[in-house]
Design a protein around this motif. Structure first.
Motif, PDB file in Angstrom:
ATOM      1  N   GLU A 180       0.805  -1.182  -0.007  1.00  0.00           N
ATOM      2  CA  GLU A 180       0.239   0.220   0.054  1.00  0.00           C
ATOM      3  C   GLU A 180       0.671   1.247   0.030  1.00  0.00           C
ATOM      4  O   GLU A 180       1.970   1.040   0.597  1.00  0.00           O
ATOM      5  N   ARG A 181       0.395   2.346  -0.524  1.00  0.00           N
ATOM      6  CA  ARG A 181       1.124   3.460  -0.736  1.00  0.00           C
ATOM      7  C   ARG A 181       1.767   3.968   0.755  1.00  0.00           C
ATOM      8  O   ARG A 181       3.079   4.369   0.771  1.00  0.00           O
ATOM      9  N   ARG A 182       1.230   3.947   1.676  1.00  0.00           N
ATOM     10  CA  ARG A 182       1.657   4.230   3.087  1.00  0.00           C
ATOM     11  C   ARG A 182       2.762   3.268   3.425  1.00  0.00           C
ATOM     12  O   ARG A 182       3.577   3.632   4.499  1.00  0.00           O
ATOM     13  N   ASP A 183       2.849   2.288   3.025  1.00  0.00           N
ATOM     14  CA  ASP A 183       3.907   1.206   3.427  1.00  0.00           C
ATOM     15  C   ASP A 183       5.096   1.230   2.635  1.00  0.00           C
ATOM     16  O   ASP A 183       5.945   0.240   2.635  1.00  0.00           O
ATOM     17  N   LYS A 184       5.120   1.789   1.359  1.00  0.00           N
ATOM     18  CA  LYS A 184       6.161   1.544   0.306  1.00  0.00           C
ATOM     19  C   LYS A 184       7.431   1.995   0.910  1.00  0.00           C
ATOM     20  O   LYS A 184       8.441   1.075   0.558  1.00  0.00           O
ATOM     21  N   ILE A 185       7.875   2.914   1.653  1.00  0.00           N
ATOM     22  CA  ILE A 185       9.098   3.129   1.945  1.00  0.00           C
ATOM     23  C   ILE A 185       9.577   2.343   3.082  1.00  0.00           C
ATOM     24  O   ILE A 185      10.812   1.618   2.973  1.00  0.00           O
ATOM     25  N   ASP A 186       8.834   1.670   4.125  1.00  0.00           N
ATOM     26  CA  ASP A 186       9.213   0.552   4.896  1.00  0.00           C
ATOM     27  C   ASP A 186       9.503  -0.541   3.848  1.00  0.00           C
ATOM     28  O   ASP A 186      10.320  -1.478   4.452  1.00  0.00           O
ATOM     29  N   THR A 187       8.759  -0.949   2.929  1.00  0.00           N
ATOM     30  CA  THR A 187       9.020  -2.197   2.203  1.00  0.00           C
ATOM     31  C   THR A 187      10.208  -1.946   1.151  1.00  0.00           C
ATOM     32  O   THR A 187      10.906  -2.955   1.294  1.00  0.00           O
ATOM     33  N   LEU A 188      10.419  -0.841   0.812  1.00  0.00           N
ATOM     34  CA  LEU A 188      11.938  -0.586   0.279  1.00  0.00           C
ATOM     35  C   LEU A 188      12.778  -0.890   1.260  1.00  0.00           C
ATOM     36  O   LEU A 188      13.821  -1.767   0.798  1.00  0.00           O
ATOM     37  N   ARG A 189      12.891  -0.475   2.241  1.00  0.00           N
ATOM     38  CA  ARG A 189      13.937  -0.680   3.434  1.00  0.00           C
ATOM     39  C   ARG A 189      14.124  -2.067   3.711  1.00  0.00           C
ATOM     40  O   ARG A 189      15.280  -2.387   3.646  1.00  0.00           O
ATOM     41  N   SER A 190      12.967  -2.878   3.747  1.00  0.00           N
ATOM     42  CA  SER A 190      13.080  -4.252   4.007  1.00  0.00           C
ATOM     43  C   SER A 190      13.731  -5.041   2.694  1.00  0.00           C
ATOM     44  O   SER A 190      14.629  -5.963   2.861  1.00  0.00           O
ATOM     45  N   PHE A 191      13.191  -4.381   1.643  1.00  0.00           N
ATOM     46  CA  PHE A 191      13.782  -4.989   0.267  1.00  0.00           C
ATOM     47  C   PHE A 191      15.343  -5.004   0.007  1.00  0.00           C
ATOM     48  O   PHE A 191      16.140  -5.789  -0.254  1.00  0.00           O
ATOM     49  N   ILE A 192      15.830  -3.656   0.376  1.00  0.00           N
ATOM     50  CA  ILE A 192      17.153  -3.242   0.467  1.00  0.00           C
ATOM     51  C   ILE A 192      17.830  -4.275   1.328  1.00  0.00           C
ATOM     52  O   ILE A 192      19.035  -4.723   0.711  1.00  0.00           O
ATOM     53  N   ARG A 193      17.369  -4.647   2.464  1.00  0.00           N
ATOM     54  CA  ARG A 193      18.198  -5.570   3.338  1.00  0.00           C
ATOM     55  C   ARG A 193      18.021  -6.923   2.852  1.00  0.00           C
ATOM     56  O   ARG A 193      19.120  -7.466   3.049  1.00  0.00           O
ATOM     57  N   ALA A 194      17.040  -7.302   2.306  1.00  0.00           N
ATOM     58  CA  ALA A 194      16.813  -8.610   1.796  1.00  0.00           C
ATOM     59  C   ALA A 194      17.650  -9.082   0.588  1.00  0.00           C
ATOM     60  O   ALA A 194      18.221 -10.240   0.554  1.00  0.00           O
ATOM     61  N   VAL A 195      18.082  -8.148  -0.369  1.00  0.00           N
ATOM     62  CA  VAL A 195      18.676  -8.445  -1.501  1.00  0.00           C
ATOM     63  C   VAL A 195      20.150  -8.096  -1.583  1.00  0.00           C
ATOM     64  O   VAL A 195      20.929  -8.563  -2.275  1.00  0.00           O
ATOM     65  N   ASN A 196      20.643  -6.936  -0.514  1.00  0.00           N
ATOM     66  CA  ASN A 196      21.859  -6.757  -0.566  1.00  0.00           C
ATOM     67  C   ASN A 196      22.473  -6.399  -1.722  1.00  0.00           C
ATOM     68  O   ASN A 196      23.515  -7.034  -2.279  1.00  0.00           O
ATOM     69  N   ALA A 197      22.043  -5.627  -2.621  1.00  0.00           N
ATOM     70  CA  ALA A 197      22.227  -4.911  -3.913  1.00  0.00           C
ATOM     71  C   ALA A 197      23.774  -4.430  -3.611  1.00  0.00           C
ATOM     72  O   ALA A 197      24.131  -3.692  -2.869  1.00  0.00           O
ATOM     73  N   GLN A 198      24.562  -4.628  -4.947  1.00  0.00           N
ATOM     74  CA  GLN A 198      25.696  -4.168  -4.970  1.00  0.00           C
ATOM     75  C   GLN A 198      25.646  -2.497  -5.260  1.00  0.00           C
ATOM     76  O   GLN A 198      26.265  -1.952  -4.856  1.00  0.00           O
ATOM     77  N   LYS A 199      24.630  -2.445  -6.209  1.00  0.00           N
ATOM     78  CA  LYS A 199      24.580  -0.862  -6.538  1.00  0.00           C
ATOM     79  C   LYS A 199      23.021  -0.985  -7.188  1.00  0.00           C
ATOM     80  O   LYS A 199      22.405  -1.736  -8.145  1.00  0.00           O
ATOM     81  N   MET A 200      22.121  -0.037  -6.608  1.00  0.00           N
ATOM     82  CA  MET A 200      20.850   0.039  -6.620  1.00  0.00           C
ATOM     83  C   MET A 200      20.433   1.615  -7.156  1.00  0.00           C
ATOM     84  O   MET A 200      20.928   2.645  -6.383  1.00  0.00           O
ATOM     85  N   ILE A 201      19.425   1.613  -7.885  1.00  0.00           N
ATOM     86  CA  ILE A 201      18.712   2.889  -8.278  1.00  0.00           C
ATOM     87  C   ILE A 201      17.199   2.962  -7.624  1.00  0.00           C
ATOM     88  O   ILE A 201      16.596   1.853  -8.361  1.00  0.00           O
TER      89      ILE A 201
END
Length: 387
Positions: free
Chosen positions: A226-247
């Motif tokens: 949901e729109r209100r949860d997007k940034i929290d979801t993004l934060r969790s996604f970043i930690r889950a994938v541990n990307a080398q370089k992300m835009i």
């Protein structure tokens, strides 16, 4: 079978510079464009992002400069691009392939400092059309020695906001100057301008066949929020994938700072690149991401348009525009230079419906994902279907 640069007539010294940075064979666009530029043709060429457009024109033009006598140390090559970041990116490419003195001239920087730079006798000049035109009007940038003009991202240079400055700049150059234009997409309007010879007579249009990067090199994911949860979801996604370089893309300018602030609050290092941000801040963000100091860049579509950032492993789209060209442009920041990339849309119900329509029209496969105990996994129904 890809050709070597030597087979395309590129001198050994330049080939060695390319070898040193891991570039050994030419891409399709380079095979097509290098001989035409070397032959002095005026061309406008279209090729997808990440296919090597810059080196396609740069290598033969640099070689011409190195082979020519330039006793007076005049400017011989003028490259015009629409943004500071794109100009900086082109300068970096020049630096990789040669040691010719190069100068960068864009707005937002004191012009007196740039006039002083011209006294150092650069032979390659890169900049925005308006600032280059200003330097010409002041009789500080001499044009009589210029051999070639490149319109990098020609479509954008011929938009209503930039067209007048671009056309005036072209008109100020000697008639014999070779003109090279390129873009990932060449609009009907741009084609109309050049074919009507409003820009340059006898210009050849080159369209490279699509390499299907979107399907062959990029894996597409859908992550519901949901729109209100997007940034929290993004934060969790970043930690889950541990990307080398992300835009991370957002269409809302005010969201860049918001996303950056909330990620930093959770100790996630990132930078923001807003189209209207102070040029020094934009440069710092761009340089930090490019160098690897920061592995996450939050940006708008306008600020990142045309940027070729090496090594981007993941793209995240925080919203989904109705125009699928935005989706394509964003996704195309990864999966470059033959590498695999990942493109994730974090969307609400309406955006997931829109993504489904893009999936169908672009003939993609989009894999639904969910976050569970710090991991990115397929939802149970998808796991069942895959068995």
């Amino acid at each position: 079978m890809s050709k070597s640069f030597s087979e395309l007539g590129i001198a050994e010294a330049l080939v060695q510079r390319l070898d040193a940075i891991g570039i050994h064979t030419a891409t399709a666009v380079q095979e097509k464009v290098i001989p035409l530029v070397a032959a002095g043709k005026n061309i406008l060429f279209q090729s997808e992002t990440g296919t090597g457009k810059t080196f396609a024109y740069l290598l033969p033009l640099v070689q011409q400069i190195q082979e020519a006598e330039n006793v007076r140390k005049q400017v011989q090559l003028l490259i015009v691009s629409p943004t500071l970041e794109l100009c900086s990116q082109i300068r970096d490419q020049v630096t990789l392939c040669c040691d010719e003195k190069t100068a960068l001239f864009v707005g937002g920087t004191p012009i007196n400092r740039q006039i002083e730079k011209l006294k150092e006798k650069p032979v390659i000049v890169i900049g925005s059309a308006s600032r280059l035109l200003e330097l010409i009007h002041l009789k500080k940038l001499k044009v009589d020695g210029i051999r070639a003009l490149v319109l990098d991202e020609a479509d954008r240079l011929l938009t209503p906001e930039l067209r007048d400055a671009t056309e005036q700049l072209v008109a100020r150059l000697p008639p014999a100057v070779q003109l090279i234009g390129n873009s990932a997409t060449v609009s009907a309007y741009t084609k109309k301008l050049v074919t009507e010879a409003r820009i340059k007579d006898e210009i050849e249009l080159i369209e490279l066949p699509a390499e299907d990067v979107l399907r062959s090199r990029i894996e597409h994911w859908a992550l519901f929020a949901e729109r209100r949860d997007k940034i929290d979801t993004l934060r969790s996604f970043i930690r889950a994938v541990n990307a080398q370089k992300m835009i991370v893309f957002t269409s809302r300018l005010d969201q860049v700072e918001n996303i950056v602030a909330k990620l930093r609050y959770k100790h996630i290092d990132c930078d923001g690149l807003g189209a209207k941000a102070d040029k020094k801040l934009r440069k710092a963000a761009w340089d930090g991401f490019k160098s690897g100091k920061s592995r996450i860049l939050v940006t708008t579509d306008v600020a990142a348009r045309g940027l070729d950032i090496q090594g981007v492993t993941h793209v995240v789209q925080m919203d989904l525009n109705e125009d699928k060209d935005f989706f394509i442009h964003r996704a195309g920041r990864t999966g470059r230079a033959g590498r695999k990339g990942f493109n994730c849309v974090i969307g609400d119900e309406r955006e997931m419906q829109r993504l489904a329509s893009f999936e169908k029209s672009l003939h993609l496969t989009v894999y639904p994902k969910m976050l569970y105990k710090g991991r990115l996994i397929a939802p149970p129904q998808q796991q069942e279907a895959d068995r």
